[in-house]
Design a protein around this motif. Structure first.
Motif, mmCIF file in Angstrom:
data_model
loop_
_atom_site.group_PDB
_atom_site.id
_atom_site.type_symbol
_atom_site.label_atom_id
_atom_site.label_comp_id
_atom_site.label_asym_id
_atom_site.label_seq_id
_atom_site.Cartn_x
_atom_site.Cartn_y
_atom_site.Cartn_z
ATOM 1 N N HIS A 11 0.777 -1.060 0.095
ATOM 2 C CA HIS A 11 -0.023 -0.025 -0.054
ATOM 3 C C HIS A 11 0.908 1.219 0.001
ATOM 4 O O HIS A 11 0.496 2.429 -0.881
ATOM 5 N N ASP A 12 1.797 1.256 0.673
ATOM 6 C CA ASP A 12 2.847 2.447 0.631
ATOM 7 C C ASP A 12 3.619 2.623 -0.727
ATOM 8 O O ASP A 12 3.589 3.769 -1.060
ATOM 9 N N ARG A 15 1.010 4.137 -2.817
ATOM 10 C CA ARG A 15 0.568 5.609 -2.501
ATOM 11 C C ARG A 15 1.821 6.412 -2.883
ATOM 12 O O ARG A 15 1.625 7.525 -3.766
ATOM 13 N N LYS A 16 3.055 5.793 -2.927
ATOM 14 C CA LYS A 16 4.240 6.593 -3.609
ATOM 15 C C LYS A 16 4.186 6.798 -5.242
ATOM 16 O O LYS A 16 4.162 7.829 -5.733
ATOM 17 N N SER A 18 1.334 6.791 -6.808
ATOM 18 C CA SER A 18 0.330 7.318 -7.316
ATOM 19 C C SER A 18 0.829 8.937 -7.250
ATOM 20 O O SER A 18 0.072 9.486 -8.166
ATOM 21 N N ALA A 19 1.681 9.364 -6.207
ATOM 22 C CA ALA A 19 2.127 10.830 -6.368
ATOM 23 C C ALA A 19 2.648 10.927 -7.613
ATOM 24 O O ALA A 19 2.555 12.128 -8.182
ATOM 25 N N SER A 24 -4.838 8.575 -8.209
ATOM 26 C CA SER A 24 -5.408 8.366 -6.830
ATOM 27 C C SER A 24 -4.735 7.074 -6.504
ATOM 28 O O SER A 24 -4.223 6.257 -7.480
ATOM 29 N N ILE A 25 -4.693 6.954 -5.202
ATOM 30 C CA ILE A 25 -4.147 5.395 -4.880
ATOM 31 C C ILE A 25 -4.977 4.240 -5.414
ATOM 32 O O ILE A 25 -4.362 3.162 -6.059
ATOM 33 N N ASN A 26 -6.287 4.455 -5.570
ATOM 34 C CA ASN A 26 -7.066 3.384 -6.247
ATOM 35 C C ASN A 26 -6.963 3.413 -7.729
ATOM 36 O O ASN A 26 -6.742 2.152 -8.338
ATOM 37 N N GLN A 28 -3.953 3.995 -9.351
ATOM 38 C CA GLN A 28 -2.670 3.351 -9.324
ATOM 39 C C GLN A 28 -2.763 1.953 -9.207
ATOM 40 O O GLN A 28 -2.220 0.945 -9.984
#
Length: 70
Positions: A11-12, A15-16, A18-19, A24-26, A28
């Motif tokens: 998940h981390d 998140r990275k 996706s940025a 968005s995280i979803n 990605q």
């Protein structure tokens, strides 16, 4: 739509990524899942070949860098 359980480290990483990808995280996670599925279904194609086919299927027309810079 369902829930997918993933570990905290993955998940981390999502998140990275996706940025960097401006998703968005979803979005990605969905992108990685889709590309992974396409890679498994087309093991002789490279990532670039798969991405190119997907872009063409979506109607994206890429211009060469020379044409884009002119």
């Amino acid at each position: 739509m369902g829930i997918v359980n993933i570990d905290d480290d993955l998940h981390d990483q999502i998140r990275k990524a996706s940025a960097v990808s401006c998703r968005s995280i979803n979005a990605q996670a969905a992108f990685w899942i889709r590309i992974g599925m396409l890679c498994e279904m087309n093991p002789t194609l490279s990532f670039n070949e798969i991405a190119t086919r997907e872009l063409k299927a979506a109607g994206v027309v890429a211009k060469s860098f020379k044409a884009a810079l002119a």
